[in-house]
Design a protein around this motif. Structure first.
Motif, PDB file in Angstrom:
ATOM      1  N   LEU A 185     -20.378 -90.723   4.277  1.00 59.13           N
ATOM      2  CA  LEU A 185     -20.806 -89.371   4.632  1.00 59.13           C
ATOM      3  C   LEU A 185     -21.280 -88.663   3.369  1.00 59.13           C
ATOM      4  N   ARG A 186     -22.340 -87.903   3.501  1.00 57.70           N
ATOM      5  CA  ARG A 186     -22.844 -87.096   2.396  1.00 57.70           C
ATOM      6  C   ARG A 186     -21.893 -85.908   2.181  1.00 57.70           C
ATOM      7  N   ARG A 187     -21.437 -85.778   0.938  1.00 57.35           N
ATOM      8  CA  ARG A 187     -20.506 -84.678   0.633  1.00 57.35           C
ATOM      9  C   ARG A 187     -20.863 -84.061  -0.729  1.00 57.35           C
ATOM     10  N   ILE A 188     -20.505 -82.796  -0.886  1.00 61.19           N
ATOM     11  CA  ILE A 188     -20.683 -82.110  -2.166  1.00 61.19           C
ATOM     12  C   ILE A 188     -19.436 -82.362  -3.000  1.00 61.19           C
ATOM     13  N   VAL A 189     -19.656 -82.686  -4.271  1.00 63.50           N
ATOM     14  CA  VAL A 189     -18.576 -83.160  -5.135  1.00 63.50           C
ATOM     15  C   VAL A 189     -18.565 -82.363  -6.440  1.00 63.50           C
ATOM     16  N   PHE A 190     -17.366 -82.126  -6.944  1.00 65.29           N
ATOM     17  CA  PHE A 190     -17.220 -81.509  -8.268  1.00 65.29           C
ATOM     18  C   PHE A 190     -16.832 -82.593  -9.265  1.00 65.29           C
ATOM     19  N   PRO A 191     -17.647 -82.821 -10.318  1.00 67.23           N
ATOM     20  CA  PRO A 191     -17.377 -83.891 -11.288  1.00 67.23           C
ATOM     21  C   PRO A 191     -16.290 -83.479 -12.279  1.00 67.23           C
ATOM     22  N   LEU A 192     -15.056 -83.685 -11.905  1.00 67.41           N
ATOM     23  CA  LEU A 192     -13.914 -83.155 -12.643  1.00 67.41           C
ATOM     24  C   LEU A 192     -13.813 -83.713 -14.060  1.00 67.41           C
ATOM     25  N   ASP A 193     -14.143 -84.978 -14.237  1.00 65.06           N
ATOM     26  CA  ASP A 193     -13.955 -85.592 -15.554  1.00 65.06           C
ATOM     27  C   ASP A 193     -14.868 -84.990 -16.617  1.00 65.06           C
ATOM     28  N   ASP A 194     -15.932 -84.316 -16.179  1.00 68.42           N
ATOM     29  CA  ASP A 194     -16.817 -83.649 -17.139  1.00 68.42           C
ATOM     30  C   ASP A 194     -16.084 -82.543 -17.909  1.00 68.42           C
ATOM     31  N   TYR A 195     -14.947 -82.112 -17.370  1.00 69.71           N
ATOM     32  CA  TYR A 195     -14.214 -80.991 -17.969  1.00 69.71           C
ATOM     33  C   TYR A 195     -12.925 -81.446 -18.645  1.00 69.71           C
ATOM     34  N   ARG A 196     -12.790 -82.743 -18.839  1.00 74.52           N
ATOM     35  CA  ARG A 196     -11.573 -83.309 -19.417  1.00 74.52           C
ATOM     36  C   ARG A 196     -11.208 -82.636 -20.742  1.00 74.52           C
ATOM     37  N   ASP A 197     -12.120 -82.607 -21.683  1.00 77.32           N
ATOM     38  CA  ASP A 197     -11.793 -82.074 -23.009  1.00 77.32           C
ATOM     39  C   ASP A 197     -11.466 -80.586 -22.956  1.00 77.32           C
ATOM     40  N   ARG A 198     -12.220 -79.844 -22.165  1.00 77.63           N
ATOM     41  CA  ARG A 198     -11.975 -78.402 -22.075  1.00 77.63           C
ATOM     42  C   ARG A 198     -10.653 -78.117 -21.367  1.00 77.63           C
ATOM     43  N   LEU A 199     -10.310 -78.934 -20.397  1.00 77.52           N
ATOM     44  CA  LEU A 199      -9.009 -78.779 -19.740  1.00 77.52           C
ATOM     45  C   LEU A 199      -7.870 -79.045 -20.718  1.00 77.52           C
ATOM     46  N   GLN A 200      -7.985 -80.092 -21.492  1.00 80.52           N
ATOM     47  CA  GLN A 200      -6.913 -80.416 -22.440  1.00 80.52           C
ATOM     48  C   GLN A 200      -6.780 -79.324 -23.496  1.00 80.52           C
ATOM     49  N   ALA A 201      -7.876 -78.743 -23.922  1.00 82.26           N
ATOM     50  CA  ALA A 201      -7.815 -77.634 -24.874  1.00 82.26           C
ATOM     51  C   ALA A 201      -7.150 -76.420 -24.224  1.00 82.26           C
ATOM     52  N   TYR A 202      -7.464 -76.191 -22.966  1.00 84.59           N
ATOM     53  CA  TYR A 202      -6.838 -75.087 -22.219  1.00 84.59           C
ATOM     54  C   TYR A 202      -5.336 -75.298 -22.113  1.00 84.59           C
ATOM     55  N   TYR A 203      -4.906 -76.515 -21.758  1.00 79.12           N
ATOM     56  CA  TYR A 203      -3.468 -76.778 -21.649  1.00 79.12           C
ATOM     57  C   TYR A 203      -2.765 -76.538 -22.984  1.00 79.12           C
ATOM     58  N   ALA A 204      -3.358 -77.008 -24.057  1.00 77.85           N
ATOM     59  CA  ALA A 204      -2.730 -76.858 -25.376  1.00 77.85           C
ATOM     60  C   ALA A 204      -2.545 -75.386 -25.722  1.00 77.85           C
ATOM     61  N   GLU A 205      -3.551 -74.586 -25.451  1.00 78.05           N
ATOM     62  CA  GLU A 205      -3.445 -73.159 -25.767  1.00 78.05           C
ATOM     63  C   GLU A 205      -2.429 -72.466 -24.868  1.00 78.05           C
ATOM     64  N   ALA A 206      -2.512 -72.731 -23.550  1.00 78.80           N
ATOM     65  CA  ALA A 206      -1.601 -72.063 -22.613  1.00 78.80           C
ATOM     66  C   ALA A 206      -0.156 -72.450 -22.883  1.00 78.80           C
ATOM     67  N   GLN A 207       0.089 -73.738 -23.174  1.00 77.69           N
ATOM     68  CA  GLN A 207       1.462 -74.195 -23.377  1.00 77.69           C
ATOM     69  C   GLN A 207       2.004 -73.817 -24.747  1.00 77.69           C
ATOM     70  N   SER A 208       1.143 -73.364 -25.650  1.00 83.38           N
ATOM     71  CA  SER A 208       1.632 -72.841 -26.926  1.00 83.38           C
ATOM     72  C   SER A 208       2.174 -71.424 -26.771  1.00 83.38           C
ATOM     73  N   LYS A 209       1.837 -70.778 -25.654  1.00 84.86           N
ATOM     74  CA  LYS A 209       2.241 -69.389 -25.431  1.00 84.86           C
ATOM     75  C   LYS A 209       3.244 -69.235 -24.308  1.00 84.86           C
ATOM     76  N   ALA A 210       3.397 -70.248 -23.474  1.00 84.49           N
ATOM     77  CA  ALA A 210       4.312 -70.181 -22.344  1.00 84.49           C
ATOM     78  C   ALA A 210       4.926 -71.551 -22.113  1.00 84.49           C
ATOM     79  N   GLU A 211       6.118 -71.565 -21.565  1.00 82.43           N
ATOM     80  CA  GLU A 211       6.844 -72.811 -21.315  1.00 82.43           C
ATOM     81  C   GLU A 211       6.514 -73.320 -19.921  1.00 82.43           C
TER      82      GLU A 211
END
Length: 547
Positions: A185-211
């Motif tokens: 079936l034709r479906r619209i998809v979000f390419p999640l892996d394209d955001y891998r590095d930015r997600l990991q940077a986000y986690y590092a920053e957020a987890q440095s400020k909150a547990e």
């Protein structure tokens, strides 16, 4: 003062909320919101009913109804239960009758589409020929492809991982229970892996400020050991928010895509109700706004991975500063189950028991970092030892002695140097640390309060001895120390037990803020019940033993 947007995971209106639901996101989000307000912060607690979920028509078929009345029936029950538990949101959207939700979801979808953040793929999909339908999520049941636990077609409750399209093992259609076939079936998809590095940077920053809680951190670490999956965000179906594109008639947007924009829509509706339609956007685009999501562990993929990535792709909305997960809460040793009827329904139970008693017990025993168990015996023990047999006995004794020996007028007395004074001085900081957004743990707060009550009740015997044999000045000082500590418990426990807190504060003359309906935290900086205050000789009972 900091601005906060607090959210709780959207419940499916396919049944009432049971104690397992209440013990997690709803109670947690409510406690945090109350504590932050009490500390003077600007807070909006929002949510919505997941009325476009495919679980709604499935449930409708089971009860011989259709989707819209089913969503209304159970949505009304859920809201009533939240109100009975004093856990209702500032705004709770009902999307089938509130067009703002659909408008926001389609608006942000189009932003992502026009920015080239989405793509189209031909994907495998289950199809049930006897039922003449494609099967997604609630419409197909099988075994998780990763952990082999029973799972529906999108996310596994046990391990939290997203199933590949048509990746479920041993699938069965949940209508006819036949094994479906496979097609594409034709479906619209979000390419999640394209955001891998930015997600990991986000986690590092957020987890440095909150547990962030350990299970979520471990989940994310495991997920990022492999490529992140392309995530379908559309389906061919006739129930849901339509894909707003020419050539995509008969396709809807997945509710797992829609959710983060549902939170923004709920904030917008609250802003509009407060007379400032533009406020939501100022909040959601301000990087200083703290957005705190409360979820069950099984929603980790959407709230901690997919939705932050969608926000990164969208580019203007603020990412969550904290994602607070909880584990499963079990009933008498077994998992709560709507389908098997193994549940205590919140609406029914809260008509029989004191809401603050239940809130305190759920906070004390809730599944913050590991699965925990609800039992009626343990609930009765909490009421008996901490509340009816603890707080009420303590309150009654202190007011009775004050009436007998000081005509119910708080005496002039230098506070004695005892553990009572130490607890009075240290309690606000302990509760603030437990209930702050960065290290949120209502379990710690409830345990701190339980210890305080236990120590104070144990000291009532010593108080009687000093009254009988000690100098009157020492007795007066100890009685005043009890009174001050009791008042401090009333103030600091407000987020957990708002009804009792306001009740006792009123009896003791501690100011209650008319906006928050809680005692003012700032009052803790001075004597809560000054010398010369006239108090009642008794306070009406608030907690009672369970019958």
């Amino acid at each position: 003062m900091t601005s906060y947007v607090v959210t709780s995971a959207p419940p499916n209106p396919n049944g009432d909320l049971h104690l397992g639901h209440l013990s997690g996101p709803f109670l947690g989000a409510d406690i945090l919101s109350r504590h932050l307000r009490q500390r003077g912060h600007d807070v909006r607690y929002v949510g919505y009913s997941d009325e476009h979920s495919c679980y709604v028509p499935r449930r409708a078929a089971e009860i011989g109804s259709t989707a819209y009345p089913t969503a209304k029936l159970f949505g009304d029950r859920m809201e009533n239960t939240l109100s009975l538990g004093a856990m209702h949101h500032d705004w709770f959207t009902r999307p089938l009758t509130d067009t703002t939700h659909t408008e926001f979801v389609q608006r942000f979808f189009l932003e992502l589409w026009n920015a080239g953040a989405l793509k189209v793929e031909e994907l495998p999909v289950f199809r049930c020929e006897p039922c003449d339908r494609y099967l997604y999520e609630a419409e197909v049941r099988g075994e998780c492809q990763f952990c082999a636990d029973p799972s529906d077609g999108v996310y596994c409750e046990a391990c939290g991982l997203a199933q590949d399209p048509a990746g479920l093992a041993n699938p069965k259609c949940t209508s006819c229970w036949q094994e479906p076939g496979l097609t594409t079936l034709r479906r619209i998809v979000f390419p999640l892996d394209d955001y891998r590095d930015r997600l990991q940077a986000y986690y590092a920053e957020a987890q440095s400020k909150a547990e962030w809680r350990p299970r979520l951190i471990s989940y994310l670490e495991g997920l990022f050991e492999r490529a992140l999956p392309d995530t379908p965000i559309s389906r061919e179906a006739d129930y849901g928010i339509p894909v707003p594109l020419e050539g995509w008639e008969g396709h809807i947007l997945d509710t797992w895509f829609s959710g983060i924009f549902g939170y923004a829509a709920a904030t917008a509706r609250l802003s509009e109700a407060n007379g400032d339609k533009a406020e939501w956007e100022r909040l959601w685009t301000n990087p200083d706004t703290k957005i705190v999501n409360f979820i069950g562990f099984d929603c980790s993929f959407s709230h901690a991975v997919l939705w932050p990535a969608l926000l990164l792709a969208q580019g203007t909305l603020t990412l969550p500063s904290q994602v607070v997960i909880n584990e499963f809460y079990r009933l008498e040793g077994d998992k709560f189950s709507t389908s098997r009827g193994h549940a205590i329904w919140g609406g029914e139970f809260l008509r029989r028991v004191n809401a603050d008693a239940l809130r305190f017990h759920l906070a004390l025993t809730g599944p913050e970092r590991e699965q925990n168990n609800f039992s009626m015996k343990e609930f009765a023990d909490t009421v008996s030892t901490v509340l009816a047999g603890g707080i009420e006995r303590w309150t009654d004794t202190v007011l009775d002695l004050l009436a007998q020996d000081f005509q119910s007028v708080v005496p002039e007395a230098a506070l004695s140097v005892t553990f009572l004074d130490e607890d009075r001085a240290e309690l606000p900081a302990r509760i603030a640390a437990a209930l702050g957004a960065e290290t949120f743990s209502p379990q710690k707060a409830a345990a701190e309060l339980a210890v305080i009550v236990d120590r104070a009740v144990d000291d009532l015997r010593q108080l009687s001895l000093v009254r009988a044999a000690g100098p009157r000045e020492e007795y007066a000082a100890r009685l005043v120390a009890h009174l001050e500590l009791l008042a401090s418990v009333a103030v600091t426990s407000a987020p957990l037990m708002p009804g009792w807190s306001a009740h006792l504060a009123g009896q003791l003359g501690v100011p209650v803020d008319m906006t928050t309906q809680m005692p003012k935290w700032a009052a803790l900086d001075a004597r809560l019940v000054p010398a010369g205050t006239q108090l009642p000789d008794a306070a009406p009972l608030f907690f009672h033993e369970l019958s």
